[in-house]
Design a protein around this motif. Structure first.
Motif, mmCIF file in Angstrom:
data_model
loop_
_atom_site.group_PDB
_atom_site.id
_atom_site.type_symbol
_atom_site.label_atom_id
_atom_site.label_comp_id
_atom_site.label_asym_id
_atom_site.label_seq_id
_atom_site.Cartn_x
_atom_site.Cartn_y
_atom_site.Cartn_z
ATOM 1 N N LEU A 1 34.319 -33.994 33.326
ATOM 2 C CA LEU A 1 35.407 -33.235 32.705
ATOM 3 C C LEU A 1 34.961 -32.645 31.367
ATOM 4 O O LEU A 1 35.265 -31.483 31.062
ATOM 5 N N ARG A 2 34.225 -33.416 30.561
ATOM 6 C CA ARG A 2 33.748 -32.896 29.282
ATOM 7 C C ARG A 2 32.833 -31.702 29.467
ATOM 8 O O ARG A 2 32.861 -30.746 28.681
ATOM 9 N N ARG A 3 32.032 -31.719 30.523
ATOM 10 C CA ARG A 3 31.112 -30.616 30.782
ATOM 11 C C ARG A 3 31.897 -29.323 31.035
ATOM 12 O O ARG A 3 31.529 -28.250 30.557
ATOM 13 N N ILE A 4 32.988 -29.435 31.779
ATOM 14 C CA ILE A 4 33.812 -28.254 32.072
ATOM 15 C C ILE A 4 34.504 -27.772 30.790
ATOM 16 O O ILE A 4 34.581 -26.565 30.523
ATOM 17 N N ILE A 5 35.010 -28.701 29.979
ATOM 18 C CA ILE A 5 35.661 -28.320 28.718
ATOM 19 C C ILE A 5 34.670 -27.617 27.803
ATOM 20 O O ILE A 5 34.974 -26.575 27.197
ATOM 21 N N ASP A 6 33.453 -28.168 27.695
ATOM 22 C CA ASP A 6 32.431 -27.544 26.848
ATOM 23 C C ASP A 6 32.112 -26.132 27.326
ATOM 24 O O ASP A 6 31.880 -25.222 26.513
#
Length: 461
Positions: free
Chosen positions: A139-144
């Motif tokens: 999820l963090r990868r998509i937000i970044d």
């Protein structure tokens, strides 16, 4: 005591579960390595606008095939291999598992409450989706990726961020340590084709009679505030009303994240900027509003007033920039004035309350209040004129009101609509001076549902 066969079966089950867990972790690690390798190898190619979507996807799939062939750590079946490649391609090219939701025209909002709980809004109602992210890292990868596309960042120093997708959809992300159980991601989708007057009439937001009146007010250079609660449709209504602005005028828009989709030829869009990693370099909405006064605008459109920029907006309205538009959070027309007072006080100037109210009464001509009703629909419930001052009080008069007393249909949808109160606005003469004549029957009073019927309806609910 368990028999030998039962103990053997239990041991095998434990071994299978352990192997399955280890394999799941290995697949997750492999997925992360492949994603990183593709992004590292292709780099700027991923954002090359010269390439078509099909060409870019082909390049990514070729790179993934090559990267996966270099990995010897985990044997995969052909179906597992294909699924893994498609999932990583979705992460690299799109937004991972939420891509189908963002491409679904019926979904208006996507709410990610951590990697395993995703909710969507359809027709104004919330439902839980069965889609999940792999873990928090995924999820963090998509937000970044989302925030990086517009040059913003989210990390421990700045764990909250507002951003937007390329189509204008509004994005808010909050990560740990602020988000317990997060990260949290909220995306309010904007239609690829902006909603038009005809769409709002079809949805029941307002009727043709009110639409013609609002068009006359915008063309006639009245200053209009669109008010309402969160998610009530203020920005959509502002977008439609901005479409009434004449094409031969210079329009400057000011927003936190560019969302307005104006199609006039002479439009200049300004977007605020957060502080850098050192806490410097922030450009606020207030800075942009003051700057746009030096840009010789005919019209100023501010996406939302939420701070001291309210004072600058009022001063612009009072110094020759008639016909300006903005939105503001409030629960009703009267509350809109109180909130405007509060925002002006946040500007840092110690102004008397009467002086602030005189500024508001002089600057604002009309308030259009939008509400999200409990049936999930967004409706304009008040079209209210700001008449002037009586003593220390700003006087208002409702020109059109939503008739809640008409009840609900069999599907639980409100049957009510906007009805004229019978009051003709005092700015009619101002519009007439500009050659805009309002029809004589536009403000003919319409009967509202009887009070007794409304009380019975409330009890029935």
């Amino acid at each position: 005591m368990a028999s030998l066969s039962e103990r053997v079966a239990a041991a095998k089950a434990t071994e299978v579960a352990t192997l399955g867990g280890n394999r799941s972790e290995a697949v997750t690690e492999l997925r992360g390595r492949l994603h990183f390798k593709v992004v590292e190898e292709l780099g700027p190619t991923l954002y090359d606008r010269q390439m078509s979507d099909a060409e870019l996807r082909l390049r990514v799939m070729e790179m993934l095939e090559w990267a996966l062939d270099q990995e010897q750590s985990l044997p995969l079946t052909s179906s597992d291999r294909r699924q893994l490649l498609n999932e990583i391609a979705s992460d690299v090219l799109g937004y991972g598992p939420i891509d189908p939701l963002l491409n679904d025209p019926d979904v208006t909002e996507v709410m990610v409450n951590g990697p395993y709980d995703i909710y969507v809004e359809r027709a104004g109602k919330l439902t839980k989706s069965d889609i999940r992210f792999v873990d928090q890292v995924h999820l963090r990868r998509i937000i970044d990726k989302i925030v990086g596309q517009i040059g913003r960042r989210v990390d421990e120093a700045t764990p909250m961020v507002d951003a937007r997708l390329p189509d204008g959809s509004r994005v808010n992300a909050v990560i740990p340590p602020l988000a317990i159980g997060g990260p949290f991601l909220t995306i309010r989708k904007f239609s690829v084709d902006p909603l038009t007057e005809a769409d709002l009439i079809r949805f029941g937001t307002y009727n043709q009679r009110v639409a013609d009146f609002l068009r006359a007010c915008v063309v006639g250079r009245l200053n209009v505030i669109i008010s309402g609660g969160t998610g009530s449709g203020k920005t959509t209504t502002l977008n439609v009303l901005s479409g009434y602005l004449p094409t031969d005028e210079r329009i400057v828009t000011v927003e936190d994240a560019a969302e307005l989709q104006l199609h006039q030829d002479h439009v200049l869009s300004l977007e605020s900027r957060p502080a850098n990693i050192e806490g410097k370099g922030a450009i606020t909405i207030r800075d942009l509003v003051r700057n746009c006064l030096r840009m010789r605008p005919d019209r100023i459109v501010v996406g939302e007033c939420r701070g001291g920029e309210a004072l600058d907006m009022l001063q612009a309205m009072n110094t020759g920039h008639d016909g300006s538009l903005t939105t503001l959070h409030s629960n009703g027309p009267r509350d809109t004035l109180s909130r405007m007072e509060t925002l002006v006080m946040m500007s840092g100037y110690d102004l008397p309350v009467r002086a602030i109210r005189e500024q508001i009464a002089s600057a604002v001509d009309m308030i259009v209040h939008v509400s999200r009703l409990r049936d999930g629909t967004r409706r304009i419930t008040h079209v209210t004129e700001v008449e002037g001052m009586e003593g220390d009080i700003i006087t208002l008069q409702d020109l059109f009101l939503f008739d809640f007393g008409m009840g609900l249909d069999e599907n639980g949808r409100f049957l009510g609509r906007l009805k004229a109160s019978g009051i003709r606005p005092t700015f009619s003469e101002k519009l007439l001076d500009l050659g805009i004549k309002l029809p004589a029957d536009l403000f003919e009073p319409e009967p509202f549902a009887r009070r007794g019927d409304r009380d019975q309806f409330a009890l029935a609910r």
